[in-house]
Design a protein around this motif. Structure first.
Motif, PDB file in Angstrom:
ATOM      1  N   HIS A   1      -6.336  -0.463  -6.039  1.00 43.56           N
ATOM      2  CA  HIS A   1      -7.226   0.257  -5.573  1.00 43.56           C
ATOM      3  C   HIS A   1      -6.918   1.105  -7.370  1.00 43.56           C
ATOM      4  O   HIS A   1      -6.226   1.853  -6.894  1.00 43.56           O
ATOM      5  CB  HIS A   1      -6.506   1.090  -4.422  1.00 43.56           C
ATOM      6  CG  HIS A   1      -8.479   2.312  -4.096  1.00 43.56           C
ATOM      7  ND1 HIS A   1      -9.168   1.950  -4.379  1.00 43.56           N
ATOM      8  CD2 HIS A   1      -7.811   3.165  -4.106  1.00 43.56           C
ATOM      9  CE1 HIS A   1      -9.887   3.085  -4.174  1.00 43.56           C
ATOM     10  NE2 HIS A   1      -8.495   3.953  -3.947  1.00 43.56           N
TER      11      HIS A   1
ATOM     12  N   ASP B   1       1.038  -1.758   0.176  1.00 42.73           N
ATOM     13  CA  ASP B   1       0.066   0.049  -0.152  1.00 42.73           C
ATOM     14  C   ASP B   1       0.987   1.340  -0.216  1.00 42.73           C
ATOM     15  O   ASP B   1       0.277   2.143  -0.570  1.00 42.73           O
ATOM     16  CB  ASP B   1      -0.876  -0.509   0.550  1.00 42.73           C
ATOM     17  CG  ASP B   1      -0.322   0.119   2.661  1.00 42.73           C
ATOM     18  OD1 ASP B   1       0.715  -0.323   2.536  1.00 42.73           O
ATOM     19  OD2 ASP B   1      -0.827  -0.362   3.371  1.00 42.73           O
TER      20      ASP B   1
ATOM     21  N   THR C   1      -1.946   1.349  -5.445  1.00 40.57           N
ATOM     22  CA  THR C   1      -3.296   2.418  -5.981  1.00 40.57           C
ATOM     23  C   THR C   1      -2.433   2.714  -7.374  1.00 40.57           C
ATOM     24  O   THR C   1      -1.356   2.743  -7.441  1.00 40.57           O
ATOM     25  CB  THR C   1      -2.848   3.976  -5.151  1.00 40.57           C
ATOM     26  OG1 THR C   1      -3.068   3.303  -3.610  1.00 40.57           O
ATOM     27  CG2 THR C   1      -3.753   4.284  -5.857  1.00 40.57           C
TER      28      THR C   1
ATOM     29  N   LYS D   1      -2.807  -2.362  -0.331  1.00 45.73           N
ATOM     30  CA  LYS D   1      -3.630  -2.719  -1.635  1.00 45.73           C
ATOM     31  C   LYS D   1      -2.520  -1.239  -2.425  1.00 45.73           C
ATOM     32  O   LYS D   1      -2.822   0.077  -1.883  1.00 45.73           O
ATOM     33  CB  LYS D   1      -4.843  -2.616  -2.269  1.00 45.73           C
ATOM     34  CG  LYS D   1      -6.275  -3.414  -2.327  1.00 45.73           C
ATOM     35  CD  LYS D   1      -7.787  -3.423  -2.773  1.00 45.73           C
ATOM     36  CE  LYS D   1      -8.330  -4.354  -3.053  1.00 45.73           C
ATOM     37  NZ  LYS D   1      -9.075  -4.314  -4.469  1.00 45.73           N
TER      38      LYS D   1
ATOM     39  N   GLU E   1      -4.847   5.334   0.530  1.00 45.57           N
ATOM     40  CA  GLU E   1      -6.415   5.401   0.496  1.00 45.57           C
ATOM     41  C   GLU E   1      -7.628   3.728   0.936  1.00 45.57           C
ATOM     42  O   GLU E   1      -7.643   3.661   2.033  1.00 45.57           O
ATOM     43  CB  GLU E   1      -7.198   5.704  -0.499  1.00 45.57           C
ATOM     44  CG  GLU E   1      -8.825   6.287  -0.488  1.00 45.57           C
ATOM     45  CD  GLU E   1      -9.383   6.876  -1.649  1.00 45.57           C
ATOM     46  OE1 GLU E   1     -10.048   7.476  -1.405  1.00 45.57           O
ATOM     47  OE2 GLU E   1      -8.562   7.313  -2.643  1.00 45.57           O
ATOM     48  N   GLN E   2      -6.685   2.444   0.464  1.00 40.61           N
ATOM     49  CA  GLN E   2      -7.315   1.487   1.009  1.00 40.61           C
ATOM     50  C   GLN E   2      -5.991   0.129   1.630  1.00 40.61           C
ATOM     51  O   GLN E   2      -5.001  -0.020   0.488  1.00 40.61           O
ATOM     52  CB  GLN E   2      -7.794   0.370   0.112  1.00 40.61           C
ATOM     53  CG  GLN E   2      -8.785   0.965  -1.036  1.00 40.61           C
ATOM     54  CD  GLN E   2      -9.556   0.534  -1.469  1.00 40.61           C
ATOM     55  OE1 GLN E   2      -9.407  -1.072  -1.310  1.00 40.61           O
ATOM     56  NE2 GLN E   2     -11.066   0.615  -2.020  1.00 40.61           N
TER      57      GLN E   2
END
Length: 283
Positions: free
Chosen positions: A202, A166, A229, A227, A223-224
């Protein structure tokens, strides 16, 4: 920098890169103009970098996988003080460090790039190292949309999702044009966003020449949790020069004297507009 200052800076960088390409009589003009807003948002507002400490361990990493569009990056690194601005005059000259692709002999460059499809794989390795070391830095990798035809991109995409990276941000400069024409005519990519989601990323789709949207998207990462991005930055090839926008010929067209003068006039007006707006907002 606030948004108005970022927009004025992007116009300044476009002015410098066009002047540099014109002087060198070579360069990848269209893609450098389209990615300028992306790089301006990253380097002047989002990423943690220090020109005085280019190897600072906690720096955010940037990899220009679409290495042929290096002109905007050279101008930004010089403007920030990674190397003297005067060196821009040597671009693509004999013996220069500032060749037509990123060169890691220059402070601020993480890896040599140019053969498309390699940048994301190396960025996965950087992000995996950060995750395993517990380091806070993020890794941003800018890819071209024509580059999405490379199989190695998708191998790296699988690895990024598998390792739940992430801290990794892939960015696609989706200007829909490549050297031989439309991306959809050369090698159809759509539905591109759905493909990245299917690979476990994401996905955020934005106007890649909208400074507010760029800053918002980059600041939100991750943001997630768990995951990587993918920022689908929908851009205009040749952005900022009215007669170059969406014109395939400008992929590596070198502006002549008249074209340069007209382009610089347009960009000067753009820079003045956003500088003036920033001054009004600051009152």
């Amino acid at each position: 920098m606030d948004i108005s200052a970022l927009k004025a800076k992007a116009a300044e960088i476009r002015t410098q890169l066009l002047t540099m390409i014109h002087a060198a009589k070579t360069g990848h003009t269209g893609g450098s103009l389209s990615n300028t807003d992306i790089l301006t948002a990253l380097y002047y507002h989002v990423m943690k970098v220090d020109p005085q400490r280019p190897k600072w361990e906690e720096r955010d990493r940037f990899v220009a996988s679409k290495g042929h569009s290096v002109e905007s990056l050279w101008c930004i690194l010089a403007d920030l003080g990674f190397f003297p601005k005067e060196e821009l005059a040597t671009f693509s000259g004999f013996g220069t460090r500032l060749i037509g692709h990123p060169n890691n002999k220059v402070p601020g460059i993480e890896m040599n790039t140019g053969a498309l499809g390699h940048g994301l794989a190396v960025s996965v390795g950087m992000a995996l190292a950060a995750k395993r070391d517990g380091s806070p830095y993020r890794v941003f990798c800018l890819m071209g949309d024509g580059e999405q035809a490379e199989g190695s991109v998708w191998e790296a995409a699988m690895a990024g999702a598998h390792y739940k990276l992430d801290q990794l941000v892939g960015i696609i400069d989706r200007n829909r044009l490549q050297i031989s024409g439309s991306t959809e005519e050369v090698m159809g990519l759509e539905p591109l966003e759905e493909k990245w989601r299917a690979f476990g990323w994401h996905v955020v789709s934005i106007d890649g020449n909208d400074m507010e949207a760029l800053v918002k998207a980059f600041e939100a990462v991750p943001e997630q949790s768990g995951k990587p991005t993918l920022v689908m930055a929908n851009t205009v090839k040749g952005k900022g020069v009215s007669f170059a926008e969406n014109v395939p010929h400008w992929h590596h067209h070198v502006p002549n004297d008249d074209e340069l003068a007209l382009a610089l006039k347009e960009l000067a007006a753009e820079r003045e507009r956003w500088t003036r707006e920033g001054q009004v907002q600051g009152q």
